[in-house]
Motif scaffolding. Structure first.
Motif, PDB file in Angstrom:
ATOM      1  N   TYR A  34       0.840  -1.201   0.000  1.00 56.48           N
ATOM      2  CA  TYR A  34       0.000   0.000   0.000  1.00 56.48           C
ATOM      3  C   TYR A  34       0.877   1.254   0.000  1.00 56.48           C
ATOM      4  CZ  TYR A  34      -4.161   2.736   1.117  1.00 56.48           C
ATOM      5  OH  TYR A  34      -5.198   3.622   1.064  1.00 56.48           O
ATOM      6  N   LEU A  35       2.058   1.138   0.591  1.00 56.61           N
ATOM      7  CA  LEU A  35       3.044   2.220   0.573  1.00 56.61           C
ATOM      8  C   LEU A  35       3.940   2.099  -0.660  1.00 56.61           C
ATOM      9  CD1 LEU A  35       4.703   4.473   2.335  1.00 56.61           C
ATOM     10  CD2 LEU A  35       6.190   2.543   2.854  1.00 56.61           C
ATOM     11  N   LEU A  36       4.390   0.885  -0.901  1.00 55.83           N
ATOM     12  CA  LEU A  36       5.434   0.669  -1.903  1.00 55.83           C
ATOM     13  C   LEU A  36       4.953   0.900  -3.344  1.00 55.83           C
ATOM     14  CD1 LEU A  36       8.386  -0.207  -2.112  1.00 55.83           C
ATOM     15  CD2 LEU A  36       7.603  -2.567  -2.357  1.00 55.83           C
ATOM     16  N   ASN A  37       3.765   0.384  -3.673  1.00 53.57           N
ATOM     17  CA  ASN A  37       3.318   0.448  -5.068  1.00 53.57           C
ATOM     18  C   ASN A  37       3.161   1.875  -5.602  1.00 53.57           C
ATOM     19  OD1 ASN A  37       3.504  -2.282  -5.429  1.00 53.57           O
ATOM     20  ND2 ASN A  37       1.362  -2.690  -4.930  1.00 53.57           N
ATOM     21  N   PRO A  38       2.508   2.791  -4.854  1.00 55.71           N
ATOM     22  CA  PRO A  38       2.429   4.174  -5.376  1.00 55.71           C
ATOM     23  C   PRO A  38       3.809   4.832  -5.510  1.00 55.71           C
ATOM     24  CG  PRO A  38       0.939   3.873  -3.510  1.00 55.71           C
ATOM     25  CD  PRO A  38       1.742   2.630  -3.604  1.00 55.71           C
ATOM     26  N   ILE A  39       4.728   4.494  -4.599  1.00 60.55           N
ATOM     27  CA  ILE A  39       6.083   5.060  -4.698  1.00 60.55           C
ATOM     28  C   ILE A  39       6.785   4.522  -5.944  1.00 60.55           C
ATOM     29  CG2 ILE A  39       8.367   5.108  -3.591  1.00 60.55           C
ATOM     30  CD1 ILE A  39       6.944   5.276  -0.887  1.00 60.55           C
ATOM     31  N   LYS A  40       6.586   3.234  -6.210  1.00 64.92           N
ATOM     32  CA  LYS A  40       7.165   2.637  -7.430  1.00 64.92           C
ATOM     33  C   LYS A  40       6.619   3.327  -8.683  1.00 64.92           C
ATOM     34  CE  LYS A  40       8.204  -2.173  -6.260  1.00 64.92           C
ATOM     35  NZ  LYS A  40       7.676  -3.548  -6.297  1.00 64.92           N
ATOM     36  N   GLU A  41       5.305   3.551  -8.703  1.00 63.13           N
ATOM     37  CA  GLU A  41       4.674   4.205  -9.860  1.00 63.13           C
ATOM     38  C   GLU A  41       5.252   5.606 -10.066  1.00 63.13           C
ATOM     39  OE1 GLU A  41       2.510   3.040 -12.133  1.00 63.13           O
ATOM     40  OE2 GLU A  41       2.952   1.130 -11.127  1.00 63.13           O
ATOM     41  N   TYR A  42       5.392   6.329  -8.960  1.00 64.26           N
ATOM     42  CA  TYR A  42       5.892   7.701  -9.018  1.00 64.26           C
ATOM     43  C   TYR A  42       7.333   7.717  -9.527  1.00 64.26           C
ATOM     44  CZ  TYR A  42       6.230  12.593  -7.483  1.00 64.26           C
ATOM     45  OH  TYR A  42       6.365  13.942  -7.446  1.00 64.26           O
ATOM     46  N   ALA A  43       8.126   6.785  -8.987  1.00 66.41           N
ATOM     47  CA  ALA A  43       9.537   6.710  -9.390  1.00 66.41           C
ATOM     48  C   ALA A  43       9.650   6.366 -10.873  1.00 66.41           C
ATOM     49  CB  ALA A  43      10.271   5.680  -8.534  1.00 66.41           C
ATOM     50  N   LYS A  44       8.781   5.464 -11.341  1.00 68.09           N
ATOM     51  CA  LYS A  44       8.805   5.059 -12.746  1.00 68.09           C
ATOM     52  C   LYS A  44       8.606   6.256 -13.661  1.00 68.09           C
ATOM     53  CE  LYS A  44       6.966   0.485 -13.078  1.00 68.09           C
ATOM     54  NZ  LYS A  44       5.695  -0.220 -13.224  1.00 68.09           N
ATOM     55  N   LYS A  45       7.797   7.230 -13.176  1.00 69.84           N
ATOM     56  CA  LYS A  45       7.497   8.422 -13.974  1.00 69.84           C
ATOM     57  C   LYS A  45       8.595   9.464 -13.881  1.00 69.84           C
ATOM     58  CE  LYS A  45       2.547   9.159 -13.832  1.00 69.84           C
ATOM     59  NZ  LYS A  45       1.560   9.910 -13.083  1.00 69.84           N
ATOM     60  N   TYR A  46       9.133   9.679 -12.652  1.00 68.08           N
ATOM     61  CA  TYR A  46       9.900  10.901 -12.425  1.00 68.08           C
ATOM     62  C   TYR A  46      11.403  10.738 -12.217  1.00 68.08           C
ATOM     63  CZ  TYR A  46       5.328  13.046 -12.110  1.00 68.08           C
ATOM     64  OH  TYR A  46       4.066  13.483 -12.397  1.00 68.08           O
ATOM     65  N   VAL A  47      11.880   9.515 -12.065  1.00 67.31           N
ATOM     66  CA  VAL A  47      13.330   9.343 -11.931  1.00 67.31           C
ATOM     67  C   VAL A  47      13.997   9.759 -13.244  1.00 67.31           C
ATOM     68  CG1 VAL A  47      15.096   7.525 -11.897  1.00 67.31           C
ATOM     69  CG2 VAL A  47      13.347   7.587 -10.139  1.00 67.31           C
ATOM     70  N   TYR A  48      15.177  10.360 -13.138  1.00 66.77           N
ATOM     71  CA  TYR A  48      15.906  10.754 -14.347  1.00 66.77           C
ATOM     72  C   TYR A  48      16.193   9.517 -15.196  1.00 66.77           C
ATOM     73  CZ  TYR A  48      19.494  12.684 -17.366  1.00 66.77           C
ATOM     74  OH  TYR A  48      20.206  13.071 -18.466  1.00 66.77           O
ATOM     75  N   GLY A  49      15.879   9.597 -16.470  1.00 63.25           N
ATOM     76  CA  GLY A  49      16.090   8.438 -17.352  1.00 63.25           C
ATOM     77  C   GLY A  49      15.215   7.271 -16.933  1.00 63.25           C
ATOM     78  N   ALA A  50      13.945   7.605 -16.573  1.00 63.62           N
ATOM     79  CA  ALA A  50      13.056   6.619 -15.955  1.00 63.62           C
ATOM     80  C   ALA A  50      12.954   5.311 -16.742  1.00 63.62           C
ATOM     81  CB  ALA A  50      11.668   7.229 -15.769  1.00 63.62           C
ATOM     82  N   ALA A  51      12.956   5.411 -18.051  1.00 60.02           N
ATOM     83  CA  ALA A  51      12.780   4.211 -18.877  1.00 60.02           C
ATOM     84  C   ALA A  51      13.896   3.201 -18.646  1.00 60.02           C
ATOM     85  CB  ALA A  51      12.711   4.609 -20.350  1.00 60.02           C
ATOM     86  N   PHE A  52      15.054   3.693 -18.163  1.00 64.71           N
ATOM     87  CA  PHE A  52      16.203   2.804 -18.001  1.00 64.71           C
ATOM     88  C   PHE A  52      16.513   2.507 -16.532  1.00 64.71           C
ATOM     89  CE2 PHE A  52      16.707   5.402 -21.793  1.00 64.71           C
ATOM     90  CZ  PHE A  52      16.729   4.402 -22.765  1.00 64.71           C
ATOM     91  N   CYS A  53      15.648   3.031 -15.629  1.00 62.49           N
ATOM     92  CA  CYS A  53      15.933   2.873 -14.198  1.00 62.49           C
ATOM     93  C   CYS A  53      15.774   1.414 -13.772  1.00 62.49           C
ATOM     94  CB  CYS A  53      14.994   3.759 -13.375  1.00 62.49           C
ATOM     95  SG  CYS A  53      15.302   3.588 -11.605  1.00 62.49           S
ATOM     96  N   ARG A  54      16.816   0.868 -13.201  1.00 65.06           N
ATOM     97  CA  ARG A  54      16.763  -0.540 -12.781  1.00 65.06           C
ATOM     98  C   ARG A  54      16.759  -0.690 -11.265  1.00 65.06           C
ATOM     99  NH1 ARG A  54      20.771  -1.549 -17.078  1.00 65.06           N
ATOM    100  NH2 ARG A  54      22.331  -1.452 -15.432  1.00 65.06           N
ATOM    101  N   THR A  55      16.621   0.426 -10.548  1.00 64.79           N
ATOM    102  CA  THR A  55      16.614   0.350  -9.082  1.00 64.79           C
ATOM    103  C   THR A  55      15.431  -0.487  -8.597  1.00 64.79           C
ATOM    104  OG1 THR A  55      17.658   2.504  -8.854  1.00 64.79           O
ATOM    105  CG2 THR A  55      16.453   1.699  -6.937  1.00 64.79           C
ATOM    106  N   GLU A  56      15.743  -1.473  -7.765  1.00 68.14           N
ATOM    107  CA  GLU A  56      14.688  -2.302  -7.206  1.00 68.14           C
ATOM    108  C   GLU A  56      14.256  -1.721  -5.857  1.00 68.14           C
ATOM    109  OE1 GLU A  56      13.992  -6.855  -5.621  1.00 68.14           O
ATOM    110  OE2 GLU A  56      15.969  -6.268  -6.316  1.00 68.14           O
ATOM    111  N   LEU A  57      12.968  -1.383  -5.728  1.00 66.67           N
ATOM    112  CA  LEU A  57      12.446  -0.832  -4.465  1.00 66.67           C
ATOM    113  C   LEU A  57      11.818  -1.948  -3.653  1.00 66.67           C
ATOM    114  CD1 LEU A  57      10.720   2.399  -5.842  1.00 66.67           C
ATOM    115  CD2 LEU A  57      12.741   2.303  -4.416  1.00 66.67           C
ATOM    116  N   LYS A  58      12.171  -2.011  -2.371  1.00 68.33           N
ATOM    117  CA  LYS A  58      11.687  -3.098  -1.517  1.00 68.33           C
ATOM    118  C   LYS A  58      11.308  -2.562  -0.143  1.00 68.33           C
ATOM    119  CE  LYS A  58      14.705  -7.046  -2.506  1.00 68.33           C
ATOM    120  NZ  LYS A  58      15.716  -7.823  -1.800  1.00 68.33           N
TER     121      LYS A  58
END
Ligand SMILES: [Zn+2]
Length: 313
Positions: free
Chosen positions: A270-294
Motif C-alpha cells: 500500500y506504501l510501496l506500489n504508489p512510490i514505485k509508480e511515481y519513481a517510474k514516472k519521475y526518476v531521471y532516465g526513468a525508462a532505463f531505471c533498474r533500481t529495485e524498491l523493496k
C-alpha cells in the motif's frame, strides 16, 4: 558469532548474531544517559556476556563486537565525535569497551548506517550499490557502496532525511527548515493528519482519532482504506512527499536496491506500489531505471545485525 549493540538515548539493546545473520539472543538495559560514559560501557560489557550465555556460547567464540551509536562517529578512531541525545562529545567508546574484551575486534558506526548495513546483509543480494531509508519518528538513511558503508568525513554520511524538499518550509529537528524529514516522517504524517482532522471534523478519520484518543501514523491510512476521502487526500500527499525524496535519492546514487523501513513500512505494498509508480514516472532516465524498491524486513533487528557485521567489515 558476533555481538551487535544498539545504543539509544533510552535503551541499550544487545544481540548475539549468528552467521545467517539472525539475532539468536537479546538483552537490554536503560541507557540512563546522564551517567558517566564509563558506567554505560560497563553495562554494555555485562550485556555482551549476558547474551553470550543466553545463546550458549563463550566470549572466546565471539568474532567481533559492533556498536551502533547515534550522532557523528569517527569509526576509524572508535570515537563518538558528537551525540546530541547522549550529551556526548569526543567519547573513546571502543577503547573503553576494549578494557573488558581486549582480544575481540570492536568497532563503532553511526546507528542509521549500521541499520542500513544490516538490511544490506539480508536484503542487498550482494548489490554494488544499496540505500536503506527509515520512515520513522525522523527519517534515517544509510548508503552501502561496494560492501562499504558510506561514512562521510564526519561519520554521519547518508543523512538522507535532511535533503531539502520545500524551500522555506516546515521546521526540522536539525535546525533547518523544509527538510524531507519534516514532510515524510511519521511525525510529519501525524501533523498532516491532525490538520486534516481539524479541517474535516465530520470525516471517518476524525471519528477514528476520537475513538482511539490519539492520532497515529496509521490513522489516515486506515481511514483511507475504509473509503474516507479526506484521509485519502492526506495519504496521497504523504506518499507524494515520500516518493519525491526517494526519486532524489535514486537520482543521486542510482542504487541497485533501495529498501524502505520504519513504522510506515508496515503498510507494505500500500506504501510501496504508489512510490514505485511515481519513481517510474519521475526518476531521471526513468525508462532505463533498474533500481529495485523493496520493503525492509528486519525492523528493530537491523541495527544490531548491522553493527555486529560491520565490526569485521
Ligand atoms: Zn533537517
Amino acid at each position: 558469532m558476533y555481538i551487535g549493540i544498539d545504543l539509544g538515548g533510552t535503551n541499550i539493546a544487545v544481540g548475539l548474531v549468528d552467521d545467517t545473520p539472525k539475532v539468536i539472543a537479546q538483552a537490554s538495559r536503560p541507557t540512563l544517559s546522564t551517567r558517566p560514559y564509563e558506567e554505560i560501557v560497563k553495562d554494555m560489557a555485562e550485556l555482551c556476556e549476558e547474551v553470550a550465555i543466553k545463546g550458549g556460547c563463550s566470549m572466546a567464540e565471539i568474532q567481533g563486537i559492533g556498536i551502533g551509536s547515534p550522532g557523528s562517529v569517527d569509526s576509524k578512531a572508535g570515537v563518538i565525535l558528537y551525540a546530541n541525545n547522549l550529551g556526548w562529545s569526543n567519547i573513546p567508546l571502543v577503547e573503553e569497551l576494549k578494557k573488558y574484551f581486549p582480544a575481540i575486534p570492536i568497532a563503532v558506526e553511526n546507528d542509521a548506517n549500521a541499520a542500513a548495513y544490516g538490511e544490506y546483509a539480508v536484503n542487498g543480494n550482494g548489490a554494488e550499490s544499496f540505500v536503506a531509508i527509515t520512515l520513522g519518528t525522523g527519517i534515517g538513511g544509510g548508503v552501502v557502496l561496494n560492501n562499504q558503508i558510506l561514512r562521510g568525513c564526519n561519520g554521519a554520511g547518508g543523512e538522507l532525511g535532511h535533503i531539502s524538499m520545500v524551500f522555506d518550509g516546515e521546521p526540522c529537528t536539525c535546525g533547518k527548515v523544509g527538510c524531507w524529514e519534516a514532510y515524510a516522517s511519521v511525525t510529519a504524517l501525524i501533523r498532516q493528519t491532525k490538520a486534516a482532522i481539524e479541517a474535516n471534523p465530520d470525516s471517518l478519520m476524525a471519528t477514528k482519532a476520537a475513538e482511539e484518543g490519539k492520532v497515529s501514523g496509521r490513522t489516515a491510512f486506515e481511514a483511507a482504506k475504509a473509503g474516507d476521502a479526506a484521509a485519502q487526500k492526506v495519504v496521497d500527499a504523504y506518499l507524494t512527499y515520500a516518493a519525491e525524496g526517494i526519486v532524489s535519492i535514486i537520482n543521486i546514487f542510482q542504487p541497485e536496491v533501495l529498501v524502505i523501513g520504519g513504522g510506515i513500512s508496515r503498510e507494505g505494498d500500500y506504501l510501496l506500489n504508489p512510490i514505485k509508480e511515481y519513481a517510474k514516472k519521475y526518476v531521471y532516465g526513468a525508462a532505463f531505471c533498474r533500481t529495485e524498491l523493496k520493503i525492509a524486513s528486519l525492523f528493530n533487528d537491523a541495527g544490531i545485525i548491522g553493527a555486529a557485521l560491520a565490526s569485521v567489515q
